[in-house]
Write an enzyme that holds these catalytic residues in place. Structure first.
Site: not given
Lengths: 462, 760
Positions: B235, B313, B347, B716
């Site tokens: 990413e 997160r 994440f 995810e």
């Protein structure tokens, strides 16, 4: 010059004999279907099929091309995905698509090649074999359940595979393209190399460890192939002994009827040793001279009280071969030619134990093998114990063996043996575990031998 | 909108190419004449001043073209995405082992390898910190501390019948995308470069390259065909290697290739952030959780990378699938001398969820009840407020939980396990339930936008470009489905183009499970624009009324539900001749979402995904090894538009999560040197180590949601089911040794199991 057949094309190449087949097919022949994942035989993205004569029969095996030196391709058939592709998908490719056995696609070719090797191999007949064929292929998107479905489809399909004219059936059913029919004849016309000794050369067996550790050196060096020397490939029963050629692979050893008859649990033990593609390449003597402290086959053979014979005719016990970390009782010019071990009697019990982070395709935290003969009074008449991961080299647990010999098995004796054993090992903390863990694990695996022998070991639960 | 039933098993053209080895990854691209191979010379000490560096001899080696240092960077020596705290090439100091210092540009890889060994460097060692708590104590933070507060936890603890405190650890996780990081670049006209990159974030590469080269973004073209896996590792960190290739080609004006060897990749790149956490949980008589306090110490590594966002997160998911009225959650991103840690599927969410699950498990064991009793009593319901202020709607938590309990027949399963454990001395079983609630959207609201470009060619075929990157998640097949659906044509007419920053600009990375939603909506919008112009042409051409409903079904024109026997191809050809616009740029920005960081409150997620998994594990109590017997789950997919892809994502995420929780152990020594630096020392699941049975049932819901075609994001969330494996194995250990002092420290490797089985 090295000569072989790559897919349908005869190759004569002057590329370095110690360079890898992977680099040759990807960067010289631009066959990019074969992928690079790790260059150490641990992921299977570079899996190809290699056809070679074994007992005068053309046999295809899956191997990781990142570890295979080009010299070992001499007079063989190297098959990449481009060599099985046809206009339509092959049934193996179709099964992978139908079961969604591919996500990012990078590992996929390795699975396709391993499963193609499975359908080609006469000795592999069922779902368990199909899974075994892909035990060296890692899928990080982890579509394993889907890949299992593909393996199921294929193991059902090959129920129809005839035992004769198998190749014709494989071609008729589009598993393989037509040109495979002519390969055997073409291969027979290519000379296998001359095995004259070259003192300057680095000697290569399967190179499964050398090509991990010293890839650059091998690529630039003169190399000599020991892997295909027919005199090093024999498996014989002579009187009360088994005599093995040094270049017998782990796969050939474990598939041999002679050997299977001696070790009833052999498949269970061998399943713990690396993966199918590595076992297809790795030689027994290679494992011994590599002198890794956690060499699985070394631990296995030390407990068999095996001996090795060099080209100089010198013979020593394998347990005496190791002098320190990567130090061997071997001169520069000595090459192992034979491995000999006495055939255990029918009352002898043999066991191999290994624990690592991942049960399969991993290097042991601790491994151990045990050969033991116990009489009717539970008195130990004979015992050989080895352990890896607990010393700078594969360790013969001599003090423990001496202590146990002629003793009656009891809780106290085993407890005392453990004390003796802990005194003769010195495991170190590393990525495979702490000292404390390895000591505890050694105790547990020592006891596991006795549990497998049906000795009660409940005393350790308290 | 007309849906075609076969769509939910659509595979697309990608997979047949994969199995034939015809799919192209960066290292498969034919290289051009004169290509330069780039190797990276990196730090071998985790924290030091560079006293001297001498590469004169190395540069004179045969085959070496040039060795680049920080001085050769024409623009800014800066690659930090969120915070500008990371140089491309170390300048004066190194902050982690594996940090790039020099680039060796050579005629071939062997020459570069030779030169590598001729570089002389002297370091002056500085203090090395690898532990986030140590970093915190020394005030070394990558970003300011964040705190989410709901109600008043400290007051509420006074009223709780039960209050427990504890500490947990979760280790990192190596992405181990099978295709390593890499890029291929060449210089183009007007001071520009074109980069083929294995990246999840084409725009991130573009922006970073522009900054480092000192050129405008329109001088940088990034093209991505597909990735051999990303999982978050590409990413942000792919930008490094794209920039390296771009820098070399920009200066030398020869094509440049930089593809990492696996061991380089493992040594140089960051991993999932390890966390060390403290919790305090308070429950009432009825086992309702009244208050929860948690402090996270995130190991961020040597630079911010995405860690501040990951930290956020963690806070969003710190109460997982439970309603807790009083929460204080504090999170610190700690600076250590490890490679900058980064995004990894989940994440930060999984790290947050592990702590609340450990807290519940500990509380249950202290109180003497099964953990699932506490879980079940505290599941989220509609109208509950989450610690960040979002109010729960369309909640499926209880339904998923009870479906899984029924599916597994929990009471008889429990008895079976008790019986098994009573009759087997050296084998014990354990089970655990793992509910999940995962928010969908980038928590950074800005990123929730996407563009797509759709062309209809004169022969009726269609080309679709999006900002999303195909990396195995099935984006391309789903985009084809969306376009086919919107245009009313067959999927075989549609081709997904590479992801290219000149066709689709300002892309958000393919991440946050949102790629399909965002890009799917953008594709849909583009198709609708084409429909508008095309259909108005048709109405004119066929002299239809303005109100008539025009649509295509399987490429045949329907007017007011009546087939007209005129084909798509024929009408497209005519439309072109009549000068109709057959191309469109679609756009989508997720509505309704917002988040105010100054208050730490808002509505950051377009929707939540729910589910529950039950895991049963068997431990070999002699050897300390284990197997996962089965995982049964009920998962909220909304209305799946592609069941095959979704099941692949669910099973894949689950197994990756199990890997993180069990065998995958990242080991750094105290000097910050990675010991688990190859596939021989870092183990990920193989075919033998996955659960023997995986049975995931879709909770098919027709509720309106903001997902594309109501098919909820699936990338995810399933990873967090893997946490169940940790607790199942741990419970089996406790069945053998009830007094075990085994801590809440993941992964639960065979070492931790064996030590746990036999400690006292």
């Amino acid at each position: 010059m090295i000569e072989f057949i790559l897919n349908n094309q005869t190759i004569k190449t002057e590329q370095p004999a110690g360079s890898t087949v992977l680099d040759f097919i990807r960067y010289h022949k631009k066959l990019t279907g074969t992928k690079i994942g790790c260059r150490e035989g641990d992921c299977g993205a570079c899996t190809i099929l290699v056809g070679a004569f074994e007992n005068n029969k053309l046999v295809y095996r899956n191997i990781t091309s990142c570890l295979m030196p080009l010299i070992n391709a001499q007079a063989k058939h190297i098959v990449t995905v481009e060599g099985i592709n046809q206009t339509e998908l092959t049934p193996v490719q179709q099964a992978m698509v139908d079961s969604s056995g591919t996500q990012c696609g990078f590992c996929t070719i390795g699975f396709v090649m391993s499963l193609t090797g499975f359908v080609m191999n006469q000795t592999q007949t069922n779902f368990t074999d199909a899974i075994k064929s892909i035990d060296g292929n890692i899928c990080r998107c982890t579509g394993y359940k889907s890949i299992e479905k593909a393996a199921k489809i294929l193991s059902n399909q090959i129920e129809k595979r005839p035992t004769h004219n198998t190749l014709n059936w494989l071609i008729e059913n589009k598993y393989l393209p037509n040109y495979f029919l002519g390969i055997e004849e073409r291969l027979r016309k290519i000379l296998i190399q001359q095995f004259t000794e070259n003192k300057q050369a680095i000697k290569l067996g399967g190179a499964t460890d050398l090509n991990v550790q010293k890839h650059q050196l091998i690529k630039k060096s003169i190399v000599q192939n020991l892997y295909d020397d027919p005199s090093l490939k024999t498996i014989e029963k002579i009187n009360n002994e088994i005599v093995l050629g040094a270049s017998v692979t782990v796969a050939q050893f474990s598939e041999s009827n002679i050997i299977q008859n001696i070790f009833p649990n052999l498949n269970k033990h061998i399943k713990l040793v690396s993966s199918s593609p590595i076992r297809n390449m790795a030689t027994l003597a290679g494992n011994f001279v590599n002198a890794s402290p956690i060499g699985d086959m070394t631990a296995f053979f030390i407990a068999l009280d095996a001996s090795i014979i060099f080209n100089t005719n010198r013979k020593i016990k394998l347990k005496d071969f190791y002098k320190g970390y990567k130090q061997l009782d071997k001169t520069e010019d000595e090459i192992i030619e034979k491995i000999i071990f006495p055939i255990p009697s029918s009352t002898t019990f043999f066991n191999f134990e290994k624990v690592c982070k991942r049960t399969h395709l991993d290097i042991a935290s601790v491994n151990t093998a045990c050969l033991i003969n116990v009489d009717n009074n539970n008195i130990i008449q004979q015992i050989y114990l080895s352990a890896g991961g607990v010393a700078p080299y594969p360790k013969y647990l001599s003090n423990t063996c001496s202590f146990l010999l002629n003793k009656q098995i009891s809780e106290i004796v085993l407890q005392e043996a453990i004390t003796v054993m802990q005194q003769e090992v010195a495991p170190i903390t590393d990525a495979r575990g702490t000292t404390e863990y390895k000591r505890l694990l050694l105790r547990q695996l020592f006891l596991a031998h006795f549990k497998e022998l049906n000795v009660e070991i409940n005393f350790i639960i308290n | 909108m007309h849906t075609q039933s076969h769509h939910n098993i659509f595979i697309g053209p990608e997979y047949p190419n994969h199995v034939k080895g015809k799919s192209i990854y960066v290292d498969d691209m034919p290289v051009m004449e004169g290509t330069v191979h780039v190797k990276i010379f990196s730090a071998t000490i985790a924290h030091a001043k560079i006293k001297s560096i001498d590469f004169t001899e190395a540069e004179q080696t045969e085959g070496i073209i040039k060795i680049f240092s920080a001085k050769d960077i024409p623009g800014e020596n800066q690659i930090g995405g969120i915070i500008p705290d990371e140089p491309l090439l170390a300048d004066g100091e190194v902050h982690y082992c594996g940090q790039a210092i020099l680039l060796i540009a050579a005629e071939n890889e062997d020459a570069a390898e030779d030169a590598l060994h001729k570089i002389k460097i002297e370091y002056e060692p500085l203090e090395i910190i690898t532990n986030p708590r140590v970093a915190y104590a020394k005030g070394k933070l990558l970003s300011p501390t964040r705190k989410f507060v709901l109600g008043n936890s400290s007051e509420t603890f006074k009223n709780c019948k039960y209050v427990f405190e504890g500490t947990t650890e979760t280790n990192g996780q190596e992405h181990l995308y099978l295709e390593t990081q890499g890029a291929y670049a060449y210089a183009t006209e007007f001071n520009s470069v074109k980069i083929f990159s294995s990246t999840q974030g084409p725009t991130a590469v573009q922006r970073t390259v522009a900054r480092v080269l000192g050129v405008s973004m329109n001088n940088v073209e990034v093209d991505v065909t597909r990735l051999g896996g990303g999982f978050g590792g590409k990413e942000d960190q792919a930008s490094t290697y794209g920039t390296i290739a771009a820098l070399v080609t920009f200066i030398l004006k020869r094509p440049a290739k930089c593809v990492l060897h696996r061991m380089e990749d493992m040594r140089m790149t960051g991993k999932r952030n390890p966390y060390s956490s403290d919790y305090k949980i308070g429950l009432d008589d009825n086992l309702k959780i009244l208050a929860y306090e948690v402090t996270f110490y995130q190991n961020g590594g040597a630079a911010a990378d995405l860690s501040p966002s990951i930290l956020e997160r963690t806070l969003f998911h710190c109460t997982n699938s439970y309603f807790i009225p009083n929460v204080t959650a504090t999170a610190n991103s700690c600076k250590t001398n490890l490679p900058p840690n980064t995004a990894f599927r989940g994440f930060g969410g999984p790290q947050g969820m592990f702590v609340i699950e450990a807290a519940i498990d500990f509380a249950a064991k202290q109180i003497g009840v099964e953990p699932y009793i506490i879980q079940q009593k505290n599941l989220l319901q509609n109208k509950n407020e989450l610690p960040y202020g979002q109010i729960i709607e369309n909640c499926e938590a209880e339904k998923c939980y009870s479906n899984t309990m029924q599916k597994a027949n929990i009471s008889s399963l429990k008895n079976e396990i008790i019986n098994f454990n009573n009759t087997n001395k050296f084998k014990k079983k354990g089970f655990a339930l793992m509910p999940i609630c995962f928010g969908i959207s980038f928590t950074h609201t800005t990123l929730n936008q996407a563009r797509a470009l759709v062309h209809v060619y004169t022969d009726g075929s269609v080309g679709v470009s999006t900002g999303g990157v195909e990396m195995g998640q099935g984006l391309n097949p789903k985009m084809i489905q969306v376009a086919a659906n919107a245009l009313g044509i067959s999927t075989i007419k549609i081709k997904l183009e590479t992801t290219n920053t000149t066709r689709v600009a300002n892309t958000s990375p393919s991440a946050a499970s949102s790629t399909t939603d965002l890009n799917g909506h953008a594709v849909y919008d583009a198709c609708q624009q084409i429909n508008t112009s095309f259909h108005s042409f048709i109405k004119k051409d066929l002299q239809l009324n303005k109100e008539d409903v025009v649509e295509f079904r399987n490429e045949v024109l329907f007017v007011n539900n009546q087939s007209k026997n005129i084909s798509w191809n024929e009408l497209i050809a005519k439309a072109y001749l009549a000068r109709t616009n057959l191309s469109a740029k679609g756009f989508y920005a997720t509505p309704t979402i917002n988040f105010d960081k100054t208050k730490e409150k808002g509505h950051p997620f377009s929707y939540h995904v729910y589910g529950t998994a039950l895991t049963v594990a068997t431990v070999d109590c002699l050897r300390g090894t284990y197997e996962i017997d089965f995982v049964k789950a009920c998962h909220d997919v909304g209305t799946s538009m592609n069941e095959k892809i979704d099941i692949g994502q669910l099973e894949g995420g689950l197994v990756q999560g199990i890997g993180w929780m069990t065998m995958e152990e990242i080991v750094y020594n105290e000097q910050g040197k990675l010991l688990s630096n190859a596939l021989s020392t870092y183990k990920i699941p193989d075919i033998y180590s996955i659960p023997k049975e995986i049975d995931i049932e879709f909770l098919d819901t027709q509720n309106d949601n903001l997902a594309i075609l109501k098919s909820k994001a699936v990338g995810e969330p399933p990873l967090m089911y893997g946490i169940g494996a940790y607790f199942a194995i741990r419970n089996a250990v406790l069945a053998f040794n009830p007094k075990s002092t085994i801590t809440y420290n993941a992964p639960i490797t065979p070492e931790k199991v064996l030590m746990g089985l036999y400690n006292k």
